[in-house]
Scaffold this active site. Structure first.
Site: not given
Ligand code: BGC
Length: 467
Positions: A16, A73, A118, A162-163, A305, A307, A373, A417, A424-425
């Protein structure tokens, strides 16, 4: 009040931010391949250059210092270190790059937390079957040992994968992340299984070969929303929420922290769905065999993580094809009282983090937890004065404080994060999560602190001065 040694961090990942996708002998990864195929990513963008951290690391370090972080990180690019994925061929320039990053951080009093994987598998390994092939676990273990051996004298906090839950689902079930496979109801479980085997092998290697000398800690990062029943008085909704948690957090946390195997609720849901659709009698969720590494106990802390949150109700199933969604038979919806920030999937629910932390304490025997995150997305017009995000960090950190003080959760660190806006993927550069804005239209890729970056720096400094 946070403890003296609480980790205040920010996170990034190699693909990223680094760019330099072919620089100095790096091999291609599945994300290089995926982004170079038309139609995969927003506006066909890619991480060829991204924030160019491969060349502009000193600029990142300035950001880290400006925030006053105690921890940073980052992830290592497997294909930058081992271009074909194997230890047969080491790319010394890649080793030099990460040595510099790690040494510079330590020289500034910042501890690195390092993720080995990751999302960016070397393409050569993908060509040999990638995460679907059982042999990947040994290759990952070799890579992990190489990293422990090379950097472990200075890195004390390691994350293997990661995840894995997100990686397996988005990459092999939904097909919206690399390698872009949409093999519903089957491959994600196989990939997840091999990720668990790989993680466990690496943990055991660290434990037996490096721990005594290096004195570090190793875990894996798990993504989860907080999932509440839509109607807490309705038993169907309660059941659906339990299934949804089992399929997200439980999928990886249960084997590692509770039983060495998948949550029973997950296996029985998958097997019942197989039966309903007349699928073969073997479980689609693989079983661990006596030849597999022991999975239980392979984490020295819980890495989460978080969100957003969701309310859950039954999925209303009876689809005619296999999918994880039908296996899980739950539907996750937003509560209309929750504000949405940038991306449509992200409702702003700071108290959900406290609930999840409490759940982790109660379910997984009160582990030490790092929130590896947590962030707030911004889309559309740029707002450097990101007032809502400032509020978000203040209230989220206050929820973490309550989880520690009132609920007794052993939280050891909080990582935003992300350090800066980045790739962003599948959303490309259209979604911004940074504490620093990166101007991707400027050849210098200048970094400018958001107001929320200043706010986070203030929070960190306040807590440091209370020590
Ligand atoms: C991921 C990150 C991603 C972030 C926001 C996480 O699931 O580890 O790579 O950018 O979410 O979408």
């Amino acid at each position: 009040m946070f403890s003296r040694d609480f980790a205040w961090g920010a996170s990034t990942s190699a693909y990223q931010i680094e760019g330099g996708w072919q620089a100095d002998g790096k091999g291609p990864s599945i994300w290089d391949t995926f982004c170079h195929e038309k139609g995969r990513v927003f506006e066909d963008q890619n991480g060829d250059v991204a924030c160019d951290s491969y060349n502009l690391w000193e600029k990142d370090l300035e950001c880290v210092q400006q925030l006053g972080l105690t921890h940073y990180r980052l992830s290592l690019s497997w294909a930058r270190l081992l271009p074909d994925g194997t230890t047969q061929h080491v790319n010394e320039r890649g080793v030099q790059y990460y040595n510099k990053v790690i040494n510079d951080l330590l020289a500034c009093g910042v501890s690195p937390m390092v993720t080995l994987y990751h999302f960016d598998l070397p393409q050569t390994l993908q060509d040999q079957g990638g995460w679907k092939s059982p042999g990947i676990a040994l290759l990952f273990d070799n890579y992990a040992k190489f990293c422990f051996q090379t950097f472990g004298d200075r890195v004390k906090l390691w994350l293997t994968i990661n995840e894995p839950n997100v990686c397996a689902k988005l990459g092999y079930e939904d097909g919206i992340h690399a390698p872009g496979l949409k093999e519903e109801g089957t491959s994600a479980y196989v990939v997840g299984h091999n990720m668990l085997r790989a993680h466990a092998m690496a943990w055991h290697s660290y434990n037996s070969l490096y721990r005594a000398k290096q004195k570090g800690a190793v875990s894996l990062t798990i993504y989860s929303d907080w999932l509440d029943p839509l109607d807490p008085g309705c038993s169907e909704d309660i059941g659906a929420a339990e299934r949804a948690l089992a399929f997200s957090l439980g999928w990886f946390a249960w084997p590692v922290f509770v039983s060495g195997d998948y949550p029973e609720i997950m296996r029985s849901a998958i097997d019942a769905e197989s039966k309903r659709l007349g699928y073969s009698s073997a479980s689609r969720l693989p079983c661990f065999s006596k030849d597999d590494p022991v999975i239980l106990g392979t984490a020295d802390f819980f890495a989460l993580n978080y969100y957003t949150s969701r309310k859950v109700k039954p999925g209303g199933g009876c689809k005619q094809t296999l999918s994880m969604r039908s296996d899980k038979d739950s539907e996750e919806v937003l509560d209309s009282s929750w504000p949405i920030c940038g991306v449509s999937w992200q409702a702003v629910v700071p108290h959900g983090l406290r609930n999840l932390l409490k759940y982790i304490k109660d379910t997984f025997s009160n582990p030490a937890v790092y929130i590896t995150e947590n962030g707030f997305s911004q889309v559309g017009p740029l707002h450097i004065e990101d007032v809502e995000r400032c509020e978000f960090y203040k209230s989220t950190i206050s929820e973490v404080d309550k989880a520690i003080q009132e609920d007794g959760v052993d939280v050891r660190g909080y990582f935003v994060w992300s350090l800066m806006d980045n790739f962003e993927w599948a959303d490309g550069f259209g979604v911004r999560f940074g504490l620093f804005h990166v101007d991707f239209s400027d050849v210098a890729l200048s970094r400018t602190i958001y107001q929320s970056g200043k706010e986070y720096a203030k929070i960190i400094s306040k807590h440091k001065s209370c020590k």
